[in-house]
Design a protein around this motif. Structure first.
Motif, short mmCIF file in Angstrom:
data_model
loop_
_atom_site.label_atom_id
_atom_site.label_comp_id
_atom_site.label_asym_id
_atom_site.label_seq_id
_atom_site.Cartn_x
_atom_site.Cartn_y
_atom_site.Cartn_z
N LEU A 296 -0.24 -8.86 -10.16
CA LEU A 296 -1.23 -8.43 -9.13
C LEU A 296 -2.40 -7.04 -9.65
O LEU A 296 -2.57 -6.52 -10.36
N LEU A 297 -2.99 -7.11 -7.95
CA LEU A 297 -4.35 -7.10 -8.67
C LEU A 297 -4.23 -5.20 -7.77
O LEU A 297 -3.43 -5.40 -7.38
N SER A 298 -4.27 -3.99 -8.89
CA SER A 298 -4.18 -3.18 -9.18
C SER A 298 -5.52 -2.37 -8.59
O SER A 298 -6.20 -2.27 -9.17
N LEU A 299 -5.27 -1.38 -7.30
CA LEU A 299 -6.51 -0.30 -7.03
C LEU A 299 -6.28 0.33 -6.47
O LEU A 299 -5.40 1.19 -5.87
N ASP A 300 -6.76 1.49 -6.71
CA ASP A 300 -6.13 3.04 -6.98
C ASP A 300 -7.35 3.74 -6.03
O ASP A 300 -8.61 3.55 -7.24
N ARG A 301 -7.76 4.61 -5.19
CA ARG A 301 -8.23 4.77 -4.63
C ARG A 301 -8.50 6.96 -3.86
O ARG A 301 -7.01 6.95 -3.05
N VAL A 302 -9.41 7.39 -4.59
CA VAL A 302 -8.86 8.98 -4.42
C VAL A 302 -10.51 9.01 -3.52
O VAL A 302 -11.30 9.06 -3.01
N LEU B 97 0.49 -1.11 -0.07
CA LEU B 97 0.22 0.37 -0.17
C LEU B 97 0.80 1.36 -0.47
O LEU B 97 1.41 1.27 1.26
N THR B 98 0.60 2.52 -0.90
CA THR B 98 1.27 3.22 -1.27
C THR B 98 0.13 4.53 -0.93
O THR B 98 -0.65 4.20 -1.68
N THR B 99 0.04 5.42 -0.05
CA THR B 99 -0.82 6.58 0.52
C THR B 99 -0.19 8.00 0.57
O THR B 99 1.01 7.66 0.73
N TYR B 100 -0.77 9.00 -0.19
CA TYR B 100 -0.38 10.21 -0.39
C TYR B 100 -1.77 11.36 0.55
O TYR B 100 -2.46 10.78 0.06
N VAL B 101 -1.09 11.98 1.69
CA VAL B 101 -2.13 12.62 2.66
C VAL B 101 -1.28 14.40 2.28
O VAL B 101 -0.45 14.00 2.58
N PRO B 102 -2.14 14.94 2.17
CA PRO B 102 -1.59 16.58 2.43
C PRO B 102 -0.71 16.89 4.03
O PRO B 102 -1.85 16.08 4.52
N LEU C 133 -4.78 6.51 -2.44
CA LEU C 133 -4.32 5.43 -2.37
C LEU C 133 -4.22 4.32 -3.69
O LEU C 133 -4.66 4.34 -4.41
N SER C 134 -2.39 3.97 -3.65
CA SER C 134 -2.67 2.47 -4.33
C SER C 134 -2.01 1.55 -4.11
O SER C 134 -0.93 1.62 -3.45
N ALA C 135 -3.13 0.31 -4.01
CA ALA C 135 -2.92 -0.34 -3.94
C ALA C 135 -2.47 -2.10 -4.48
O ALA C 135 -3.16 -1.70 -5.42
N THR D 239 -16.48 11.22 0.14
CA THR D 239 -17.02 10.09 -0.74
C THR D 239 -15.80 9.58 -1.50
O THR D 239 -14.59 10.16 -0.54
N ALA D 240 -15.56 8.74 -2.15
CA ALA D 240 -14.38 7.68 -2.66
C ALA D 240 -14.46 7.85 -4.05
O ALA D 240 -15.26 7.02 -4.44
N HIS D 241 -13.88 7.52 -4.92
CA HIS D 241 -13.57 7.08 -6.59
C HIS D 241 -12.28 6.15 -6.34
O HIS D 241 -11.24 6.56 -5.78
N GLN D 242 -12.86 4.93 -7.15
CA GLN D 242 -11.40 3.55 -6.94
C GLN D 242 -12.01 3.01 -8.21
O GLN D 242 -12.70 2.66 -8.93
N SER D 243 -10.82 2.32 -8.52
CA SER D 243 -10.62 1.97 -9.65
C SER D 243 -9.59 0.46 -9.99
O SER D 243 -8.62 0.56 -9.03
N VAL D 244 -10.47 -0.26 -10.53
CA VAL D 244 -9.12 -1.37 -9.79
C VAL D 244 -8.88 -2.05 -11.36
O VAL D 244 -9.97 -2.39 -12.51
N SER D 245 -7.57 -2.69 -11.99
CA SER D 245 -7.45 -3.29 -13.33
C SER D 245 -5.79 -4.10 -12.37
O SER D 245 -6.00 -5.15 -11.16
N ALA D 246 -5.59 -4.57 -13.41
CA ALA D 246 -3.92 -5.86 -12.85
C ALA D 246 -3.16 -5.00 -13.45
O ALA D 246 -2.85 -3.91 -14.20
#
Length: 271
Positions: free
Chosen positions: A214-220, A153-158, A232-234, A188-195
């Motif tokens: 790997l299963l890739s999930l990105d979420r804002v 998990l890689t996260t970015y927070v202000p 989040l980049s998971a 709210t949150a928006h997430q996308s799933v890819s490989a």
């Protein structure tokens, strides 16, 4: 804080594109049950004809499978399929993923790999609606179940939000809880799933071969004012994590179609 990867049990893809192709094909057949435990694989000569490669290439692929404990080779008995090693796994319903991810923070353990502040990558800045010189906290963590890493998990927070909690707290508390304690009202949150494929660094931490899928999930995640409060980049091991969804048939006639069945959120949601 930075910790080195745990290489225990890490597999290694064989050298050469042809050997990797054979390895991946046989690996999938074994793990999906096409070859049952105790079954004997075809001999090297038959496999070389089947895959149109040399016997040396076949041996490289079989060496990798044997290193992983998926096959056993012995003179006179041939190549025998072994039971795929049991691995702990985690499942989440895609329609109620957010509260389940929060709960996952309590049901699993975390290892903080890196922690610091600096400008985010351009893509992250764009998604978070930040300037290119904005300072954000970047943290990289592993999430483990039964001491085995299943997500990177890689996260970015202000920065103005992240300064409200410490590195030690991030290593022990779910990030969603830390954001709420910092006064953030998540809306709210928006997430996308890819490989994607495992890079050398991620592969080492997750105990996988370089280039493994790997299963890739990105979420804002955004607050009540629409401001981005977390990116989040998971990356998940697909053999240890799966997304599920329950569907129902709705409508009538030609308009009848499938729709997700939204389950009520658990009474208590925590990362």
């Amino acid at each position: 804080m930075v910790q080195g990867p745990d290489n225990k049990g890490r597999s290694s893809l064989p050298e050469g594109g042809k050997a990797r192709r054979v390895y991946l094909h046989l690996h999938e057949d074994i793990t999906r049950g096409s070859y049952a435990e105790g079954a004997v694989l075809p001999g090297e000569q038959k496999l070389s004809v089947q895959f149109d490669v040399s016997r040396v290439t076949i041996r490289r692929a079989l060496d990798a499978l044997e290193d992983e404990g998926l096959i056993r080779r012995s003179a006179g008995s041939g190549t025998t399929v072994c039971a795929a090693p049991d691995a702990p796994s985690v499942a989440a319903d895609f329609t109620t993923l957010m509260p389940q991810v929060v709960q996952m923070g309590y049901d699993t353990t975390v290892r903080l790999l890196s922690f610091g502040y600096g400008p985010p990558p351009a893509a992250v800045a764009r998604e978070m609606q930040q300037t290119s010189d904005a300072v954000m906290q970047r943290a990289v963590r592993l999430r483990l179940v039964e001491e085995q890493a299943f997500s990177h998990l890689t996260t970015y927070v202000p920065e103005d939000i992240a300064r409200n909690y410490s590195e030690a707290e991030l290593a022990t508390e779910p990030l969603f809880i830390l954001l709420e304690r910092s006064g953030v009202v998540v809306q709210t949150a928006h997430q996308s799933v890819s490989a994607t494929l495992a890079s050398p660094d991620v592969a080492a931490h997750l105990g996988l071969s370089v280039g493994a899928p790997l299963l890739s999930l990105d979420r804002v995640v955004r607050d009540a004012q629409g401001r981005g409060v977390e990116y989040l980049s998971a990356l998940y091991r697909p053999d240890m994590f799966r997304l599920e969804m329950t569907l129902g048939r709705v409508g009538a006639g030609e308009a009848r179609h499938w729709e997700p069945i939204i389950q009520p959120d658990p009474a208590q949601a925590a990362e």
